[in-house]
Design an enzyme around this catalytic site. Structure first.
Site, PDB file in Angstrom:
ATOM      1  N   GLY A 368       1.079   3.626  -0.157  1.00  0.00           N
ATOM      2  CA  GLY A 368       2.267   3.273   0.609  1.00  0.00           C
ATOM      3  C   GLY A 368       2.447   1.770   0.707  1.00  0.00           C
ATOM      4  O   GLY A 368       3.547   1.270   0.806  1.00  0.00           O
ATOM      5  N   PHE A 369       1.362   1.030   0.653  1.00  0.00           N
ATOM      6  CA  PHE A 369       1.446  -0.407   0.884  1.00  0.00           C
ATOM      7  C   PHE A 369       1.241  -1.243  -0.368  1.00  0.00           C
ATOM      8  O   PHE A 369       1.601  -2.400  -0.409  1.00  0.00           O
ATOM      9  CB  PHE A 369       0.382  -0.834   1.900  1.00  0.00           C
ATOM     10  N   GLY A 370       0.588  -0.699  -1.356  1.00  0.00           N
ATOM     11  CA  GLY A 370       0.336  -1.500  -2.544  1.00  0.00           C
ATOM     12  C   GLY A 370      -0.589  -0.764  -3.493  1.00  0.00           C
ATOM     13  O   GLY A 370      -0.800   0.438  -3.371  1.00  0.00           O
ATOM     14  N   LYS A 371      -1.124  -1.513  -4.440  1.00  0.00           N
ATOM     15  CA  LYS A 371      -1.915  -0.886  -5.499  1.00  0.00           C
ATOM     16  C   LYS A 371      -3.336  -0.579  -5.034  1.00  0.00           C
ATOM     17  O   LYS A 371      -3.890  -1.279  -4.193  1.00  0.00           O
ATOM     18  CB  LYS A 371      -1.978  -1.818  -6.693  1.00  0.00           C
ATOM     19  N   ASP A 502       1.366   9.774   8.707  1.00  0.00           N
ATOM     20  CA  ASP A 502       1.813   9.996   7.331  1.00  0.00           C
ATOM     21  C   ASP A 502       0.925  11.037   6.675  1.00  0.00           C
ATOM     22  O   ASP A 502       0.395  10.827   5.598  1.00  0.00           O
ATOM     23  CB  ASP A 502       1.818   8.679   6.548  1.00  0.00           C
TER      24      ASP A 502
END
Ligand code: NAG
Ligand code: NAG
Ligand code: NAG
Ligand code: NAG
Ligand code: NAG
Ligand code: NAG
Ligand code: NAG
Length: 666
Positions: A368-371, A502
């Site tokens: 959700g926030f990055g790799k 989530d």
């Protein structure tokens, strides 16, 4: 004689003065207090621009109207007159991926249309699902998608007749001449980019026609309207006099809806031309580097490749020299506040070499926030220096980790985030993915987690790869129990209630023993028990969000239960929560609704995944439990404690495995 001439003159003057008295023809190239707009609720003039919603309010609604009513007919049932208007607007969300809201041009009999919902439907419509004639005519510039009202996409323009479901709608964009071709070419336009967009609305009363055109503000007016809607039914939604203006609304997510300039005329002539050359521009802080030409794109990709190659070489170099030299890089300098956070801080160089310089081969996926990268660390580093003597054997041992890179724009935001991470690091449960530590370099934050060799549940349920057989029911049930226990621990096992916010199959990871582990606490927030949950800016995932979240409410334990219920149905049925309709006019297929239908038909077990065998009685219980978790009323949903008990109870119901294959003959 004189008297009758007088009478004549008076009549003549009267008939002349009627249209003139009501004639409106204004031009605001910017707004100020003297613009005399009627501002309702959160609407305000800020830096010569009209802002409709208030960023800090959870629900916000704002409307702005020209103070005089527009005269559209000389009386009820009389022929309609015409008007023309033009304005420049900008829609800028704080978070690109948050739900969109948009704004609307409104013709209304009242500056506060009765029944208007705050937070939804541009702040003008009620939630009535039935269309009924009342004077409210709206042109929506919709930056969000309401599947329940058949929105085709999250970026469209539509004409609404006192009802949020548009009478006519079109993806935002404009037509332009295409070479010598007689058919114009359609150019899509992203309304949620913050760019200034100019709109023209032409209303031709006698023909019951309304044309809507949009284009980037600096471009000339397109020759073809985007929408041309003609229908005598329009007369039912127009009253003799109406206010003209704008309206927008939003819930917790921040989206700035601005009107920068506006002109309108009902004299029969076109609205006066706006001067767009000096309008302010509101773009996202770091505009996405979308190159407009393919050459730019290729150049961008090429330079990125070069940069990656360069970084890889650099990484190797550092890897070799790591032990030799102690290097302090400015970006990595530890700030005073960082030292108090637990879990521990990793050395950037260690993570760099562990992930082979964050190279592509190590990329596990995009969270959700990055790799997220796979990394291999010497156990002594991975477990921390203080966790045992550094014998040679320990030194040689390697351990796999997952490194999640999160980028952040501001140090302030980072600091808040760290406070949260620090708390997350303290959560320890066998059904949670354990966080080992973190690392900061500039505004880049790296979180180090236990490595989960079997990927996530979603991959196991939906991957087409042949080498992954369909998960058997006992394995699925075990994962559900694990996750339920993990959530129960978050909700009740700690001094504070922790909401996950989530829960979804992609956030459920499978460890080496195929046990379920709940991951991605990036979205979780801590709430003091009993304290009112405060609003935040984060978003769950469509398909798993409890219905009350769409209207407003702050997340609760019950909204986590809902998301878990969706996962239960997903696991039992082997189908995704939402399947997009192939044609725009069709509704999306929604798992929860479908299972309810199957249940209503008394064939609940028919909903189960046909790729596996299962005890029918148990399956029915689990499906019912999933439905109970997805109850539209949060109060009616079971708690996680009850869910765990029920799941364990369902297991013992075990009747002999039904011969699914035998039943599958039809
Ligand atoms: C605003 O309203 C005041 C008082 O009603 C009036 O004197 C003034 O002319 C108005 N200004 C505009 C721009 O309409
Ligand atoms: C937004 O609303 C809050 C509370 O209702 C108020 O204090 C604040 O001034 C408003 N902000 C703006 C910019 O109007
Ligand atoms: C429009 O508003 C006026 C005054 O607010 C009211 O008297 C009238 O009934 C309204 N017309 C309709 C059709 O609702
Ligand atoms: C509309 O909203 C009202 C008040 O919030 C609610 O009582 C009603 O059930 C809603 N109706 C529909 C059709 O959603
Ligand atoms: C533009 O016209 C050419 C032929 O003149 C056609 O092949 C092409 O598809 C058209 N482009 C669009 C976007 O309509
Ligand atoms: C609306 O668009 C149609 C098609 O381009 C055009 O024929 C018509 O004159 C337009 N009507 C108005 C009111 O601008
Ligand atoms: C638009 O405004 C700018 C300055 O604000 C001015 O220089 C320019 O002449 C104006 N253009 C038109 C067409 O009025």
């Amino acid at each position: 004689m004189a008297a009758s001439i007088h009478h004549y003159l008076l009549l003549f003057l009267f008939s002349l003065s009627l249209p003139f008295a009501s004639a409106i023809n204004f031009l605001f190239n910017s707004f100020s207090a003297v613009s005399n707009l009627t501002l309702v609720d959160d609407a305000r003039v800020e830096d010569s621009v009209l802002r409709l919603t208030n960023d800090s309010n959870y629900y916000s609604i704002g409307r702005a109207f020209y103070p005089d009513r527009l005269r559209l007919a000389s009386g009820p049932g009389q022929a309609l007159s015409s008007f023309s208007t033009s304005f420049v607007f900008s829609i800028l969300p704080e978070i690109d991926s948050s739900p969109g809201f948009g704004l609307a041009f409104v013709l209304s009999n009242s500056t506060s249309p009765p029944g208007a919902l705050s937070g939804q439907y541009f702040g003008v419509f009620s939630n009535a699902t039935r269309q009924f004639p009342a004077p409210l005519l709206v042109v929506e510039f919709d930056a969000g998608r309401n599947p329940e009202f058949n929105d085709q996409d999250g970026n469209h323009v539509g004409v609404d007749l006192n009802f949020v479901e548009s009478a006519v709608t079109h993806t935002a964009g404009f037509y332009r001449a295409n070479g010598s071709s007689t058919e114009p070419e359609f150019v899509p336009l992203d309304m949620r980019s913050g760019r200034n967009i100019r709109a023209w609305i032409d209303f031709h009363g006698p023909l019951f026609q309304i044309n809507v055109t949009v284009a980037p503000a600096q471009e000339p007016r397109p020759r073809w309207p985007l929408i041309s809607y003609t229908d005598p039914v329009i007369a039912n939604y127009v009253s003799p006099e109406m206010y003209a203006g704008f309206s927008a609304s939003k819930v917790k997510w921040v989206e700035a809806q601005r009107v920068l300039a506006w002109s309108l005329s009902d004299t029969g002539a076109a609205a006066r031309e706006l001067n767009t050359s000096n309008l302010p521009v509101f773009l996202p802080p770091s505009p996405p580097s979308s190159s407009s030409t393919s050459v730019g794109l290729i150049a961008g990709v090429a330079s990125a490749c070069l940069a990656i190659a360069f970084l890889c070489v650099l990484g190797l170099y550092y890897h070799c020299r790591r032990r030799g030299k102690a290097r302090i890089r400015k970006e990595e300098e530890e700030e005073e506040w960082e030292s108090k956070y637990w879990p521990r801080r990793f050395n950037y160089e260690d993570l760099w070499s562990a992930t082979n310089g964050f190279c592509k081969e190590r990329l596990l996926g995009f969270g959700g926030f990055g790799k997220v990268y796979r990394g291999v660390l010497p156990a002594s580093i991975s477990r921390g220096a203080d966790s045992g003597g550094g014998s040679a054997a320990r030194e040689a041992e390697m351990e796999e980790v997952a490194v999640k890179c999160v980028s952040h724009d501001s140090k302030q935001g980072l600091r808040e985030f760290m406070a949260e991470i620090s708390s997350m690091g303290r959560l320890q449960h066998r059904s949670l993915v354990h966080m080992k530590g973190w690392c900061r370099k500039g505004n880049e934050l790296m979180l180090v987690y236990e490595y989960m060799p079997n990927g996530n549940l979603s991959q196991w349920l939906f991957s087409d790869a042949e080498h992954r057989p369909a998960l058997a029911w006992p394995a699925r049930r075990r994962v559900l129990v694990d996750v339920a226990e993990g959530l129960l621990y978050l909700h009740q096992g700690w001094e504070q209630v922790v909401l996950h916010r989530d829960v979804k199959s992609a956030n459920i990871l499978l460890d080496g023993d195929m046990r379920g582990r709940l991951g991605d606490f990036g979205l979780a927030k801590l709430y003091e028990r009993g304290a009112a949950p405060c609003s935040t800016r984060v978003v769950g995932t469509l398909g798993y969000l409890a219905p009350e979240m769409a209207v407003a409410s702050a997340p609760t334990a019950a909204s986590d239960v809902y998301s878990f219920g969706v996962v239960v149905l997903e696991v039992a049925c082997g189908r995704r929560p939402i399947e997009r309709a192939e044609r725009v006019e069709d509704d999306d297929w929604v798992l929860v609704d479908w299972v309810k239908e199957v249940y209503a038909e008394g064939q609940l077990a028919e909903a189960a995944d046909k790729r596996m065998e299962f005890p029918v009685a148990e399956m029915e219980l689990v499906l019912k439990l999933g439905l109970a978790c997805c109850h539209p009323d949060p109060e009616q949903r079971p708690s996680m404690k009850e869910v765990v008990e029920l799941l364990l109870a369902a297991e013992s119901v075990g009747t002999p495995v039904a011969e699914r294959n035998a039943q599958q003959s039809s």
